[in-house]
Design a protein around this motif. Structure first.
Motif: not given
Length: 281
Positions: A70-74, A117-118, A160-163
């Motif tokens: 899981l990679i966030e924007p930016g 945030r991941a 959502t368990a990882h955010l």
């Protein structure tokens, strides 16, 4: 849509309802796969086969078969295949505004002034992997809308368990002045054929100091940052239906082939193939 070069191949499609993009890709072994780049979307996927190695969050990430990512924007990341057998992965690019709207149905009260945030880039959560696979297949096979909705909801709930929610911070104050103003200059001149001397003059410094400050802050030189910024904008324009040659001209690439060389290095697709898949009509 499929594209291939020797033993490398890409299967790409785009869901018209959500704007989610689907990638299934195989990269041959012992090769550099992707230049450092970022996305405006949340990237979620899993490794099917082989070892995928990439840099993200100032660490070397090693995705093995069954690993989800899981990679966030930016978030800046690249990719390489260190082993002979290469690697294969599936991924969904989730538009940030779409994901945030879906979260409104999961959380009764979304916190103000916070952002997602991941917790970590990689996960071995098998339930998460299964939910990603189900969502991918439902969209890829164009299942009935109610099935697509159910699979996406299941994936988001598992995500959502990882955010976590982190307070939105004004990180601008942490950046050196030259880096901050240099980045703003590049964004302001996205559609202009600018040079380092012009940038240095505008910032009241010299190109060497700007280079050093920019690399320390963003992990790449100004010219590399500008290319990546233009590639993100190229994807947005192509998805809207703007023709590749027009996109290349607007974003100061010398021609469509020049845009294509950079585009393939970041996404393993040509601009024309991406344009066709996003605007099939």
């Amino acid at each position: 849509m499929s594209a291939s070069t020797q033993d490398n191949w890409v299967h790409f499609s785009r869901d018209a309802d959500t704007g989610i993009e689907l990638f299934r890709t195989h990269i041959t072994g012992n090769t550099h796969a992707y230049d450092p780049h970022w996305h405006d979307d949340y990237l979620i996927g899993y490794n099917e086969q082989g070892l995928q190695q990439f840099h993200c969050r100032h660490q070397v990430q090693r995705a093995t078969p069954g690993s989800s990512f899981l990679i966030e924007p930016g978030e800046l990341h690249d990719g390489e295949s260190p082993h002979h057998e290469g690697f294969t992965y599936r991924a969904l690019y989730l538009p940030a505004d779409w994901l945030h709207r879906q979260l409104g149905g999961i959380f009764e009260n979304l916190p103000d002034h916070y952002e997602l945030r991941a917790e970590s880039t990689l996960s071995e959560d098998r339930l998460l992997l299964g939910s990603i696979a189900s969502a991918y297949i439902a969209l890829r096979e164009n299942e009935p809308r109610i099935v697509r909705n159910a699979c996406l909801d299941q994936m988001i709930e598992r995500m959502t368990a990882h955010l976590s929610w982190r307070k939105t911070q004004n990180s601008e104050l942490l950046l050196p002045r030259l880096a901050r103003e240099g980045r703003d200059f590049l964004h302001a001149h996205l559609y202009e054929d600018i040079g380092l001397e012009q940038m240095a003059l505008a910032l009241g410094s010299d190109r060497f100091r700007i280079n050093r400050s920019f690399k320390a802050a963003f992990g790449m030189a100004p010219h590399t940052y500008l290319i990546q910024l233009r590639l993100v904008e190229a994807r947005r324009l192509l998805a809207k239906g703007v023709k590749p040659a027009e996109v290349a001209s607007d974003l100061c690439f010398s021609d469509q082939s020049h845009l294509g060389r950079w585009f393939r290095r970041a996404y393993k697709l040509t601009p024309a193939a991406y344009h066709r898949s996003c605007s099939p009509g």
